[in-house]
Design an enzyme around this catalytic site. Structure first.
Site, mmCIF file in Angstrom:
data_model
loop_
_atom_site.group_PDB
_atom_site.id
_atom_site.type_symbol
_atom_site.label_atom_id
_atom_site.label_comp_id
_atom_site.label_asym_id
_atom_site.label_seq_id
_atom_site.Cartn_x
_atom_site.Cartn_y
_atom_site.Cartn_z
ATOM 1 N N LYS A 131 0.357 -3.644 14.830
ATOM 2 C CA LYS A 131 1.577 -2.834 14.893
ATOM 3 C C LYS A 131 2.368 -2.939 13.594
ATOM 4 C CE LYS A 131 0.575 -1.601 18.981
ATOM 5 N NZ LYS A 131 -0.697 -2.346 18.968
ATOM 6 N N GLN B 142 6.180 -9.419 22.363
ATOM 7 C CA GLN B 142 4.784 -9.450 22.759
ATOM 8 C C GLN B 142 4.558 -10.218 24.067
ATOM 9 O OE1 GLN B 142 2.285 -7.762 21.775
ATOM 10 N NE2 GLN B 142 0.761 -8.787 23.026
ATOM 11 N N ASP C 196 8.775 -0.901 24.334
ATOM 12 C CA ASP C 196 7.771 -0.759 25.390
ATOM 13 C C ASP C 196 8.278 0.039 26.586
ATOM 14 O OD1 ASP C 196 5.451 -2.165 24.411
ATOM 15 O OD2 ASP C 196 6.591 -4.020 24.605
#
Length: 288
Positions: free
Chosen positions: A53, A97, A120
C-alpha cells in the site's frame, strides 16, 4: 455453457485511472494526499500488505507516513499512535493493519480512529453511515464487488442477490450497499449463512450469488441456476494454498463468474485507494 470471466484487474485499472487525475488536481491545488499506515508487530504477511500500500501511494505521488509498533506494544501505545495519525495534518486516511497481536483489542482501538480517516470503511460510524445512505468511507470489498458488477454490465437493480456469509467485512455491508436505491444496486438481497439448514434453496433461486462464507468448496454447480452470475469473495488458506468458496466446476453452469485468483482482490485494493482520495478531497473541501 462457458462462463464469462470477470477479473478484477481491468476494474481496478479504470478506478486508478480516475484517481490519478483527481490526485493530480489535489496536488496542483497545494495538497499532497497522505495515506498513514499503522502496523503492530512482526507478522510477515501484514508487513508485506502494508508495504504494498505504501508503494502504491508513492507511485500515485502521495505521501505515506508510517508507524511500526513492536510486537509487545500495549493497548495504550496503539491508541496513542492512532491519535497521532488523527491529529497529523499530512495524513488524510489511515490504514490500521489487521490483525494486530492477540493481546491488542482491535475493535476498541478502531473506535479511537477518526471515522473520516478510516480508509477501510470499518469504523462503526461509517457502518452506520452506510446503513443510512450517508456519504462516507465504504467497506472496500463490498464496494469493489459493486464496481465489478457495474464494470461488466451485470444488471443488479430489481434482481435477486443471495450473499452467502454474514461477516462484518463483506456479507453485512454488501447487503446494505446492494439494497440502496441507485442504478448499480437496488436489488432484492438475501443473506444466508452456514447455520441456515436449507441455504442452497436461496442460492438456487438467485440471479447473482456472492460467496463470502470462508468455507472452501461450499458453492457447487448443483447449487446454481444456469446462467447465474457468481462472485467469489470468500477464501481460506491452508499454508500458502488458497481455497475459495466457489468450486471451479461452477464455471460450467454460471453465465459470468470471477476467476479463482484475481477477482475481488484487485477491486478491494482499488476501493481502499478510492476511500483515501475521497478523504483527501473532503479535507480540502472542508478547509476552504
Amino acid at each position: 455453457m462457458t462462463a464469462k470471466l470477470m477479473p478484477g484487474a481491468p476494474v481496478a485499472d479504470a478506478v486508478f485511472a480516475d484517481l490519478e487525475t483527481r490526485i493530480e488536481k489535489l496536488i496542483a491545488n497545494g495538497h499532497t494526499p497522505g495515506l498513514g499506515t499503522l502496523l503492530v508487530g512482526d507478522d510477515a504477511p501484514s508487513a508485506r500488505y502494508v508495504a504494498m500500500k505504501q508503494r502504491k501511494a508513492e507511485e500515485l505521488g502521495c505521501r505515506s507516513p508510517h508507524i511500526h509498533l513492536p510486537q509487545d506494544a500495549s493497548q495504550s501505545d496503539v491508541v496513542a499512535a492512532i491519535h497521532e495519525m488523527n491529529d497529523a495534518d499530512d495524513v488524510d486516511a489511515v490504514l490500521f493493519q489487521y490483525p494486530p497481536p492477540s493481546h491488542i483489542d482491535y475493535e476498541a482501538a478502531l473506535f479511537e480512529l477518526d471515522p473520516d480517516k478510516d480508509v477501510d470503511g470499518m469504523h462503526p460510524t461509517n457502518v452506520g453511515r452506510l446503513a443510512l445512505g450517508v456519504p462516507g468511507p465504504v467497506s472496500c470489498t463490498p464496494a469493489g464487488i459493486e464496481a465489478l458488477l457495474a464494470y461488466y454490465e451485470i444488471p443488479v437493480a430489481g434482481r435477486e442477490v443471495c450473499i452467502v456469509g454474514r461477516g462484518s467485512t463483506i456479507g453485512r455491508p454488501l447487503a446494505l450497499l446492494l439494497s440502496q436505491k441507485r442504478p448499480t444496486a437496488n436489488a432484492a438481497v438475501t443473506v444466508v449463512n452456514t447455520g441456515v439448514k436449507d441455504w442452497p434453496r436461496y442460492v438456487k433461486r438467485a440471479e447473482i450469488v456472492v460467496a463470502a462464507a470462508g468455507v472452501p468448496g461450499m458453492i457447487q454447480p448443483e447449487h446454481l441456476t444456469p446462467g447465474v452470475t457468481v462472485v467469489g469473495a470468500g477464501v481460506r488458506y491452508e499454508g500458502r494454498k488458497l481455497l475459495p468458496d466457489v468450486d471451479e466446476a461452477c464455471e460450467a453452469v454460471a453465465g459470468a463468474i470471477t476467476p479463482r485468483v484475481g477477482g475481488v482482490g484487485p477491486t478491494t485494493i482499488a476501493m481502499l485507494f478510492r476511500n483515501f482520495v475521497e478523504a483527501a478531497e473532503r479535507r480540502v473541501g472542508a478547509s476552504r
